[in-house]
Scaffold this motif. Structure first.
Motif, PDB file in Angstrom:
ATOM      1  N   LEU A 123       0.817  -1.210   0.000  1.00 59.81           N
ATOM      2  CA  LEU A 123       0.000   0.000   0.000  1.00 59.81           C
ATOM      3  C   LEU A 123       0.851   1.261   0.000  1.00 59.81           C
ATOM      4  CD1 LEU A 123      -2.659  -0.997   2.661  1.00 59.81           C
ATOM      5  CD2 LEU A 123      -2.749  -1.285   0.216  1.00 59.81           C
ATOM      6  N   PHE A 124       2.023   1.213   0.657  1.00 62.54           N
ATOM      7  CA  PHE A 124       2.718   2.466   0.934  1.00 62.54           C
ATOM      8  C   PHE A 124       4.044   2.620   0.215  1.00 62.54           C
ATOM      9  CE2 PHE A 124       0.163   1.519   4.762  1.00 62.54           C
ATOM     10  CZ  PHE A 124      -0.775   2.521   4.575  1.00 62.54           C
ATOM     11  N   ALA A 125       4.650   1.535  -0.254  1.00 60.92           N
ATOM     12  CA  ALA A 125       5.969   1.667  -0.875  1.00 60.92           C
ATOM     13  C   ALA A 125       5.828   2.278  -2.257  1.00 60.92           C
ATOM     14  CB  ALA A 125       6.650   0.307  -0.957  1.00 60.92           C
ATOM     15  N   LYS A 126       6.902   2.973  -2.666  1.00 61.00           N
ATOM     16  CA  LYS A 126       6.840   3.664  -3.958  1.00 61.00           C
ATOM     17  C   LYS A 126       7.343   2.777  -5.094  1.00 61.00           C
ATOM     18  CE  LYS A 126       5.631   8.004  -3.001  1.00 61.00           C
ATOM     19  NZ  LYS A 126       4.806   7.528  -1.884  1.00 61.00           N
ATOM     20  N   ARG A 127       8.462   2.083  -4.859  1.00 60.98           N
ATOM     21  CA  ARG A 127       9.108   1.416  -5.989  1.00 60.98           C
ATOM     22  C   ARG A 127       8.645  -0.029  -6.086  1.00 60.98           C
ATOM     23  NH1 ARG A 127      14.736   3.809  -7.171  1.00 60.98           N
ATOM     24  NH2 ARG A 127      14.158   2.574  -8.960  1.00 60.98           N
ATOM     25  N   PRO A 128       8.256  -0.465  -7.303  1.00 61.12           N
ATOM     26  CA  PRO A 128       7.745  -1.833  -7.472  1.00 61.12           C
ATOM     27  C   PRO A 128       8.729  -2.918  -7.056  1.00 61.12           C
ATOM     28  CG  PRO A 128       7.292  -0.513  -9.400  1.00 61.12           C
ATOM     29  CD  PRO A 128       8.164   0.320  -8.535  1.00 61.12           C
ATOM     30  N   VAL A 129      10.038  -2.663  -7.202  1.00 60.30           N
ATOM     31  CA  VAL A 129      11.004  -3.709  -6.852  1.00 60.30           C
ATOM     32  C   VAL A 129      10.988  -3.949  -5.344  1.00 60.30           C
ATOM     33  CG1 VAL A 129      13.415  -4.325  -6.866  1.00 60.30           C
ATOM     34  CG2 VAL A 129      12.438  -3.218  -8.823  1.00 60.30           C
ATOM     35  N   HIS A 130      10.894  -2.854  -4.566  1.00 61.32           N
ATOM     36  CA  HIS A 130      10.835  -3.022  -3.114  1.00 61.32           C
ATOM     37  C   HIS A 130       9.583  -3.803  -2.727  1.00 61.32           C
ATOM     38  CE1 HIS A 130      13.446   0.842  -2.619  1.00 61.32           C
ATOM     39  NE2 HIS A 130      14.057  -0.137  -3.243  1.00 61.32           N
ATOM     40  N   ILE A 131       8.472  -3.494  -3.389  1.00 58.88           N
ATOM     41  CA  ILE A 131       7.234  -4.212  -3.092  1.00 58.88           C
ATOM     42  C   ILE A 131       7.408  -5.694  -3.389  1.00 58.88           C
ATOM     43  CG2 ILE A 131       4.806  -4.377  -3.668  1.00 58.88           C
ATOM     44  CD1 ILE A 131       4.893  -1.448  -4.394  1.00 58.88           C
TER      45      ILE A 131
END
Lengths: 253, 99
Positions: free
Chosen positions: A22-30
């Protein structure tokens, strides 16, 4: 019967990383935090007496599915930024309210349920799972085989790009070169007066004329070439100072 | 400790996944939300299998995993195709069809 410490570890390990969805910006981190969630769920499966499913969870989800997500992120571009302009007004708050409402509803309903858990459930080892799969659910297994093949073929068809131009083989490249007027054979090697490292001296053709294009173009641009006349003069005059220096130079090389 | 706690955990994870599907515009992130929802359902199935002392719940969870794998393959292929056609994977893009 169910390890309490394991439950809390799993709860922390799944809920907190999944909030990055819900809150992370970068898709890789998600994607990487979802990998953590999958590992936590695998631990939960093992704790709930399903070791086979736990291993399958790690192999299929962390090993295959999330890596495929990462591959697609790589293809699509990692830093594809999300535009935060809302097309539907207040969509964010409606979505939050809907999800929290769903959570409250589910938890309230689940909290009202009273069950008497059996103390000795079966353990989902590969052997009893296999007995169940290939005796009671053998038809489902076959249908799943169809499903997997269909999805594999579907992915191939969807990502296939038809070739726009015919393929250029080596034969075609050679034919095109000859048609353009190029020499079909190699260029003659430079360096007929090999008194030193003589890449800068043109080769001679059968009539004794120098073949200018046998010397590398780079040397010509740097004006590092020498013509044969100078060397002929040196050969005829043994007392030429450059002659001695050149031969010493040549010995070094 | 009662295995129903795992069902509550599954409910929470399912809600987070659904919120991600509703909130995020990036198609891949929304797709990860779908994956999280499927996994929450799996967790509930395994917990039920523990509660009722049957292996059927685990078999169902296995089938869900297979179907999820097939779904991911086709879904990601569709995302790549959409990206090739429109150079974006934003889920708001179909709204441009209104003209």
């Amino acid at each position: 019967m169910v390890n309490e410490v394991l439950f809390w570890i799993v709860a922390v390990m799944t809920v907190i990383p999944s909030l990055s969805l819900l809150f992370a910006k970068r898709p890789v981190h998600i994607a990487m935090s979802i990998v953590t969630v999958m590992v936590g769920l695998a631990a939960a499966y093992v704790g709930l007496g399903a070791p086979f499913l736990g291993v399958v969870q790690i192999v299929v989800y962390t090993g295959a599915v999330m890596m495929m997500f990462l591959f697609v992120l790589m293809l699509v571009g990692v830093d594809s930024t999300e535009d935060l302009k809302e097309t539907i007004k207040g969509q964010k708050w409606i979505a939050f309210a809907g999800s929290i409402g769903l959570a409250i509803l589910l938890i309230a309903v689940i909290g009202k349920v009273t069950v008497q858990p059996r103390n000795e459930g079966p353990v989902g080892d590969p052997y009893p799972i296999a007995i169940q799969l290939f005796e009671d659910y053998v038809l489902v297994m076959e249908v799943l085989g169809f499903l997997l093949i269909t999805s594999a073929v579907g992915a191939l068809v969807l990502t296939h790009v038809p070739r726009l131009k015919p393929r250029r083989a080596q034969v075609d490249v050679a034919k095109a070169r000859v048609l353009a007027g190029a020499d079909p054979v190699n260029k003659p090697m430079p360096g007929v007066y090999a008194r030193h490292n003589a890449l800068d001296i043109p080769a001679l053709d059968p009539e004794g004329k120098p073949i200018e294009h046998s010397v590398s173009r780079v040397l010509k641009i740097r004006s590092q070439t020498q013509d044969g006349a100078e060397f002929r003069a040196q050969l005829e005059d043994p007392g030429h100072p450059g002659n001695v220096a050149e031969s010493k130079d040549g010995d070094d090389k | 400790m009662n295995p129903m706690n795992y069902v509550i955990l599954a409910a929470i994870l399912f809600s987070i996944g659904s919120a991600a599907v509703l909130l995020r515009r990036n198609a891949i992130v929304a797709f990860m939300g779908v994956e999280l929802m499927l996994n929450a359902a799996n967790l509930a199935l395994v917990a039920f299998s523990k509660i009722y002392g049957h292996l059927d719940g685990q078999i169902m969870a296995f089938f869900v995993m297979v179907v999820a794998a097939a779904e991911v393959v086709v879904g990601l292929a569709i995302i790549i195709t959409v990206f090739r056609a429109r150079q974006t994977i934003s889920l708001d893009e179909p709204a441009e069809l209104k003209g």
